[in-house]
Scaffold this motif. Structure first.
Motif, PDB file in Angstrom:
ATOM      1  N   LEU A 145      31.136  43.067  39.529  1.00 10.82           N
ATOM      2  CA  LEU A 145      31.483  42.526  40.848  1.00 10.82           C
ATOM      3  C   LEU A 145      32.099  41.131  40.718  1.00 10.82           C
ATOM      4  N   SER A 146      31.615  40.341  39.752  1.00 14.03           N
ATOM      5  CA  SER A 146      32.168  38.997  39.526  1.00 14.03           C
ATOM      6  C   SER A 146      33.602  39.074  39.009  1.00 14.03           C
ATOM      7  N   ILE A 147      33.838  39.978  38.057  1.00 16.64           N
ATOM      8  CA  ILE A 147      35.205  40.164  37.543  1.00 16.64           C
ATOM      9  C   ILE A 147      36.112  40.611  38.682  1.00 16.64           C
ATOM     10  N   GLY A 148      35.620  41.539  39.505  1.00 19.59           N
ATOM     11  CA  GLY A 148      36.397  42.007  40.647  1.00 19.59           C
ATOM     12  C   GLY A 148      36.728  40.882  41.617  1.00 19.59           C
ATOM     13  N   ALA A 149      35.743  40.026  41.885  1.00 21.11           N
ATOM     14  CA  ALA A 149      35.951  38.911  42.817  1.00 21.11           C
ATOM     15  C   ALA A 149      36.946  37.904  42.253  1.00 21.11           C
ATOM     16  N   VAL A 150      36.790  37.565  40.959  1.00 19.74           N
ATOM     17  CA  VAL A 150      37.660  36.561  40.324  1.00 19.74           C
ATOM     18  C   VAL A 150      39.107  37.047  40.231  1.00 19.74           C
ATOM     19  N   THR A 151      39.288  38.360  39.974  1.00 20.34           N
ATOM     20  CA  THR A 151      40.642  38.906  39.808  1.00 20.34           C
ATOM     21  C   THR A 151      41.250  39.399  41.119  1.00 20.34           C
ATOM     22  N   GLY A 152      40.514  39.253  42.216  1.00 18.73           N
ATOM     23  CA  GLY A 152      41.012  39.748  43.500  1.00 18.73           C
ATOM     24  C   GLY A 152      40.930  41.254  43.604  1.00 18.73           C
ATOM     25  N   ARG A 153      40.045  41.858  42.824  1.00 18.00           N
ATOM     26  CA  ARG A 153      39.877  43.321  42.808  1.00 18.00           C
ATOM     27  C   ARG A 153      38.440  43.702  43.153  1.00 18.00           C
ATOM     28  N   PHE A 154      37.886  43.045  44.151  1.00 15.65           N
ATOM     29  CA  PHE A 154      36.478  43.288  44.493  1.00 15.65           C
ATOM     30  C   PHE A 154      36.254  44.722  44.978  1.00 15.65           C
ATOM     31  N   ILE A 155      37.138  45.219  45.846  1.00 13.80           N
ATOM     32  CA  ILE A 155      36.989  46.601  46.344  1.00 13.80           C
ATOM     33  C   ILE A 155      37.077  47.577  45.176  1.00 13.80           C
ATOM     34  N   GLU A 156      38.001  47.323  44.258  1.00 11.20           N
ATOM     35  CA  GLU A 156      38.142  48.180  43.077  1.00 11.20           C
ATOM     36  C   GLU A 156      36.870  48.161  42.226  1.00 11.20           C
ATOM     37  N   SER A 157      36.234  46.983  42.136  1.00 12.31           N
ATOM     38  CA  SER A 157      34.995  46.899  41.340  1.00 12.31           C
ATOM     39  C   SER A 157      33.875  47.712  41.991  1.00 12.31           C
TER      40      SER A 157
END
Length: 198
Positions: free
Chosen positions: A47-59
């Motif tokens: 979820l952190s990687i998703g949030a940092v990369t702007g890919r939270f929904i994808e995470s």
């Protein structure tokens, strides 16, 4: 770190008389706590990687697909919690990279090919056993069927979503492909271990 924290939590449970001092019960609780902490850490990292990369929904979608199938299919298991967390993060990053490539091609036939390949691997090889969690023979077929059914449902959703939300349809297929790659890796590791022991 996870092992040390688990040891302290389990020790606290013994001191609080929540569990007995029996060594087998201690080990069982300690292992369960280790798995829970590692799983929570994995989810937080993704979820952190998703949030940092702007890919939270994808995470979130990745986790929603990966966790239930992997629970029944098994696959590659790292030898340490650090490696487990690292490989899980690398798996997610690889899914995101593949997902970006697939978005360019935007082909339902390519998605269908990926889904059929992934389903074949899941159907043929799962469940892959973890050395710390052996699977009784009578449970193998049930786990296999659950993995196949969930994967087939996700494949169907992937193809339907491709018609309306191309992006997320591709993401589902990429996640299925990653699960199948980890199943193959787990099978290879299992075979090498058997050859080494014999």
């Amino acid at each position: 770190m996870i092992e040390a924290i688990s040891e302290k939590i389990t020790g606290f449970l013994v001191d609080s008389n929540e569990i007995s001092e029996d060594i087998n019960e201690f080990r069982c609780y300690k292992y369960g706590i280790e798995i829970a902490l590692s799983s929570i850490l994995n989810i937080v990292l993704i979820l952190s990687i998703g949030a940092v990369t702007g890919r939270f929904i994808e995470s979130v979608i990745f986790l929603a697909v990966f966790i239930p199938i992997r629970q029944f299919s098994g696959g590659y298991h790292a030898d340490t919690y650090f490696r487990c967390n690292l490989f899980f993060c690398i798996s997610f990053v690889m899914v995101l990279l593949l997902f970006e490539i697939l978005k360019v091609y935007n082909s339902v036939y390519l998605l269908l090919a990926i889904d059929l390949f992934s389903l074949s691997i899941i159907a043929f090889f799962s469940p892959i056993e973890n050395r710390n969690k052996p699977i009784p023979a009578e449970k193998r077929m049930g786990l296999k069927l659950k993995a196949i059914l969930i994967s087939a449902l996700i494949s169907l959703v992937s193809l339907i979503m491709h018609c309306y939300w191309v992006v997320y349809g591709s993401l589902l297929s990429c996640t299925l492909l990653m699960i199948s790659v980890l199943i193959i890796s787990g099978k290879i590791k299992e075979r090498r271990k058997r050859n080494y022991e014999s």
